[in-house]
Design a protein around this motif. Sequence first.
Motif, PDB file in Angstrom:
ATOM      1  N   ILE A 149       0.843  -1.206   0.000  1.00 26.08           N
ATOM      2  CA  ILE A 149       0.000   0.000   0.000  1.00 26.08           C
ATOM      3  C   ILE A 149       0.874   1.250   0.000  1.00 26.08           C
ATOM      4  O   ILE A 149       0.636   2.202  -0.763  1.00 26.08           O
ATOM      5  N   ARG A 150       1.892   1.262   0.859  1.00 28.10           N
ATOM      6  CA  ARG A 150       2.803   2.420   0.883  1.00 28.10           C
ATOM      7  C   ARG A 150       3.489   2.598  -0.468  1.00 28.10           C
ATOM      8  O   ARG A 150       3.616   3.726  -0.966  1.00 28.10           O
ATOM      9  N   SER A 151       3.923   1.492  -1.061  1.00 26.75           N
ATOM     10  CA  SER A 151       4.586   1.577  -2.367  1.00 26.75           C
ATOM     11  C   SER A 151       3.636   2.106  -3.439  1.00 26.75           C
ATOM     12  O   SER A 151       4.026   2.951  -4.263  1.00 26.75           O
ATOM     13  N   TYR A 293      -1.282   8.746 -18.266  1.00 27.00           N
ATOM     14  CA  TYR A 293      -1.281   9.170 -16.863  1.00 27.00           C
ATOM     15  C   TYR A 293      -2.596   8.817 -16.184  1.00 27.00           C
ATOM     16  O   TYR A 293      -2.616   8.230 -15.096  1.00 27.00           O
ATOM     17  N   HIS A 294      -3.713   9.164 -16.825  1.00 28.48           N
ATOM     18  CA  HIS A 294      -5.024   8.866 -16.234  1.00 28.48           C
ATOM     19  C   HIS A 294      -5.240   7.355 -16.106  1.00 28.48           C
ATOM     20  O   HIS A 294      -5.809   6.885 -15.103  1.00 28.48           O
ATOM     21  N   GLU A 295      -4.773   6.587 -17.097  1.00 29.63           N
ATOM     22  CA  GLU A 295      -4.913   5.136 -17.016  1.00 29.63           C
ATOM     23  C   GLU A 295      -4.113   4.573 -15.843  1.00 29.63           C
ATOM     24  O   GLU A 295      -4.609   3.722 -15.090  1.00 29.63           O
ATOM     25  N   GLN A 296      -2.892   5.065 -15.715  1.00 31.01           N
ATOM     26  CA  GLN A 296      -2.052   4.587 -14.612  1.00 31.01           C
ATOM     27  C   GLN A 296      -2.637   4.977 -13.254  1.00 31.01           C
ATOM     28  O   GLN A 296      -2.634   4.185 -12.306  1.00 31.01           O
ATOM     29  N   VAL A 297      -3.124   6.217 -13.173  1.00 34.11           N
ATOM     30  CA  VAL A 297      -3.748   6.657 -11.920  1.00 34.11           C
ATOM     31  C   VAL A 297      -4.966   5.801 -11.600  1.00 34.11           C
ATOM     32  O   VAL A 297      -5.175   5.363 -10.454  1.00 34.11           O
ATOM     33  N   GLU A 298      -5.777   5.554 -12.614  1.00 34.00           N
ATOM     34  CA  GLU A 298      -6.985   4.747 -12.403  1.00 34.00           C
ATOM     35  C   GLU A 298      -6.630   3.327 -11.970  1.00 34.00           C
ATOM     36  O   GLU A 298      -7.215   2.788 -11.007  1.00 34.00           O
ATOM     37  N   VAL A 299      -5.672   2.712 -12.683  1.00 38.12           N
ATOM     38  CA  VAL A 299      -5.273   1.330 -12.352  1.00 38.12           C
ATOM     39  C   VAL A 299      -4.708   1.256 -10.931  1.00 38.12           C
ATOM     40  O   VAL A 299      -5.083   0.376 -10.141  1.00 38.12           O
ATOM     41  N   ASN A 300      -3.838   2.176 -10.596  1.00 39.38           N
ATOM     42  CA  ASN A 300      -3.196   2.119  -9.278  1.00 39.38           C
ATOM     43  C   ASN A 300      -4.133   2.552  -8.160  1.00 39.38           C
ATOM     44  O   ASN A 300      -3.994   2.088  -7.029  1.00 39.38           O
ATOM     45  N   THR A 301      -5.073   3.454  -8.481  1.00 36.57           N
ATOM     46  CA  THR A 301      -6.082   3.804  -7.475  1.00 36.57           C
ATOM     47  C   THR A 301      -6.969   2.610  -7.164  1.00 36.57           C
ATOM     48  O   THR A 301      -7.289   2.328  -5.995  1.00 36.57           O
ATOM     49  N   LYS A 302      -7.365   1.886  -8.210  1.00 36.92           N
ATOM     50  CA  LYS A 302      -8.156   0.657  -8.007  1.00 36.92           C
ATOM     51  C   LYS A 302      -7.346  -0.372  -7.219  1.00 36.92           C
ATOM     52  O   LYS A 302      -7.859  -1.026  -6.298  1.00 36.92           O
ATOM     53  N   LYS A 303      -6.078  -0.499  -7.596  1.00 37.86           N
ATOM     54  CA  LYS A 303      -5.210  -1.425  -6.871  1.00 37.86           C
ATOM     55  C   LYS A 303      -5.107  -1.039  -5.408  1.00 37.86           C
ATOM     56  O   LYS A 303      -5.164  -1.890  -4.511  1.00 37.86           O
ATOM     57  N   ASN A 305      -7.291   0.682  -3.633  1.00 40.02           N
ATOM     58  CA  ASN A 305      -8.571   0.379  -2.976  1.00 40.02           C
ATOM     59  C   ASN A 305      -8.684  -1.111  -2.661  1.00 40.02           C
ATOM     60  O   ASN A 305      -9.119  -1.500  -1.566  1.00 40.02           O
ATOM     61  N   ASP A 306      -8.292  -1.940  -3.646  1.00 45.35           N
ATOM     62  CA  ASP A 306      -8.344  -3.396  -3.426  1.00 45.35           C
ATOM     63  C   ASP A 306      -7.412  -3.814  -2.292  1.00 45.35           C
ATOM     64  O   ASP A 306      -7.762  -4.665  -1.463  1.00 45.35           O
ATOM     65  N   LEU A 307      -6.232  -3.218  -2.250  1.00 45.05           N
ATOM     66  CA  LEU A 307      -5.282  -3.543  -1.185  1.00 45.05           C
ATOM     67  C   LEU A 307      -5.813  -3.130   0.177  1.00 45.05           C
ATOM     68  O   LEU A 307      -5.653  -3.856   1.170  1.00 45.05           O
ATOM     69  N   ASN A 308      -6.454  -1.957   0.233  1.00 44.01           N
ATOM     70  CA  ASN A 308      -7.027  -1.506   1.506  1.00 44.01           C
ATOM     71  C   ASN A 308      -8.166  -2.417   1.963  1.00 44.01           C
ATOM     72  O   ASN A 308      -8.306  -2.702   3.160  1.00 44.01           O
ATOM     73  N   ILE A 309      -8.984  -2.858   1.002  1.00 44.39           N
ATOM     74  CA  ILE A 309     -10.056  -3.799   1.353  1.00 44.39           C
ATOM     75  C   ILE A 309      -9.464  -5.105   1.874  1.00 44.39           C
ATOM     76  O   ILE A 309      -9.913  -5.662   2.890  1.00 44.39           O
ATOM     77  N   GLU A 310      -8.444  -5.598   1.178  1.00 39.78           N
ATOM     78  CA  GLU A 310      -7.787  -6.834   1.603  1.00 39.78           C
ATOM     79  C   GLU A 310      -7.138  -6.665   2.973  1.00 39.78           C
ATOM     80  O   GLU A 310      -7.178  -7.583   3.807  1.00 39.78           O
ATOM     81  N   LEU A 311      -6.554  -5.493   3.209  1.00 37.12           N
ATOM     82  CA  LEU A 311      -5.933  -5.221   4.517  1.00 37.12           C
ATOM     83  C   LEU A 311      -6.988  -5.205   5.615  1.00 37.12           C
ATOM     84  O   LEU A 311      -6.783  -5.767   6.699  1.00 37.12           O
ATOM     85  N   ASN A 312      -8.129  -4.556   5.347  1.00 35.01           N
ATOM     86  CA  ASN A 312      -9.212  -4.528   6.342  1.00 35.01           C
ATOM     87  C   ASN A 312      -9.710  -5.934   6.646  1.00 35.01           C
ATOM     88  O   ASN A 312      -9.956  -6.286   7.818  1.00 35.01           O
ATOM     89  N   ASN A 313      -9.865  -6.750   5.598  1.00 32.27           N
ATOM     90  CA  ASN A 313     -10.302  -8.141   5.805  1.00 32.27           C
ATOM     91  C   ASN A 313      -9.269  -8.918   6.619  1.00 32.27           C
ATOM     92  O   ASN A 313      -9.621  -9.719   7.496  1.00 32.27           O
ATOM     93  N   THR A 314      -7.999  -8.666   6.326  1.00 32.64           N
ATOM     94  CA  THR A 314      -6.930  -9.357   7.067  1.00 32.64           C
ATOM     95  C   THR A 314      -6.917  -8.920   8.523  1.00 32.64           C
ATOM     96  O   THR A 314      -6.745  -9.751   9.437  1.00 32.64           O
ATOM     97  N   GLU A 315      -7.101  -7.617   8.751  1.00 33.96           N
ATOM     98  CA  GLU A 315      -7.162  -7.118  10.133  1.00 33.96           C
ATOM     99  C   GLU A 315      -8.321  -7.763  10.886  1.00 33.96           C
ATOM    100  O   GLU A 315      -8.183  -8.161  12.054  1.00 33.96           O
TER     101      GLU A 315
END
Length: 396
Positions: A149-151, A293-303, A305-315
């Motif tokens: 997530i930090r990366s 740029y917008h594609e990369q921002v969109e892809v990484n923003t989705k990534k 969000n997915d990582l944060n959801i996965e982190l919340n589930n793991t917590e």
Amino acid sequence: TWGQIQIKKSNNMRKQLTALALVLCLVSSTFAALPGASSSQFSQFVQLERTPFGRSLLTTLEVHLKTNEPVQHLLTQLQAMASSLAEEQAISDSTHSEYQGRCEADITQLQAEIVAAETAKQEASDQLNIDEPRLAFLIAERERLQTEIRSTEEYIVQLHRTRAEEKAQFEQRILELNDAITLFTEARKIVERVSDQYAPENAALLEKSNSLGVAKGGNAFAQVSAKLSKLNLKRKGINALAKVLAQVMSRAERLANQQIVTRILGLFDELTSSLNQAAVDERRNEEAKIKAYHEQVEVNTKKLNDLNIELNNTEYEIHATQQRIVLNRQKLQEAIRTLQEKNSQLSHRKTECNDELVSYNEQTAKRTEERDIIAQVIEIISNKVNLLREYSQQRS
């Protein structure tokens, strides 16, 4: 416990029998030991002499016979004693049966509780063997997700920073291109205007003039030439052409040659066209960069969000697993304590039940022996009084 069980005698007959037994014991101690008679007719008496109770009864009979009192009274007492022993045995049998029934129920219950505690212990241990490694994995997974997530956040920030830098560079390049286009357009107009002054039909007019127009034209050439010489578009060929034009324009009289003028104007047109195309290319490249740029921002923003959801589930799973571990550790300790308590209770209860059984068997054997002896004595009183008298004389 069995030691606390007491049989209460509620009638006077039992008290008399007890007193008689004490007397028999006292009297028996004053008589001699087993006589040496070996006649088979005395075998029954010899057998009775071998037990303290039998010897006591024989002694009592001897004392009674010496008093010349009727033996019926003694016979009645012996029969009452036999009945009392039978009643005591019946009560003992009932009490023993009831007590052993409770023993069996208690032992069965304790064994069932031990089995249940063993099951609970095994289940808690099995669950801990699953949850403890799972917790270690989840903690490592949480650290991995946090690092990723930090990366990803840093990468998104870098995308914004790079886009801002690219935008600034694009705007600077467009500004430079526009300035160059304006400069070349201005220089072209000056070349056209000044070359007209050097046309053949204007030669006489130029000679008569005070050279004011040429002076003005020379000034304009000097200014444009200076700008062209300083122009730096960082594009292959354009700077070189600009410098050539600057050198040509440094001498206005060259513009009297129409071929040179035509060549210069052609170069201006070529340069202006190249610059316009360069501006078009820059805008196209900029649009492509913006899209990427917008594609990369969109892809990484989705990534992200997915990582944060996965982190919340793991917590959440870490928290749930920690709670299960705490609960199963408590269950395991409770099961171990229960096993210790129930095994101790089972051992103690088995000892109590076995002690009661031993005591019951001893008491039953004693009563059986006493009842057999009383039965023999009753038989002697009833059928062998004379033989007893003879045996007593020998015994004395």
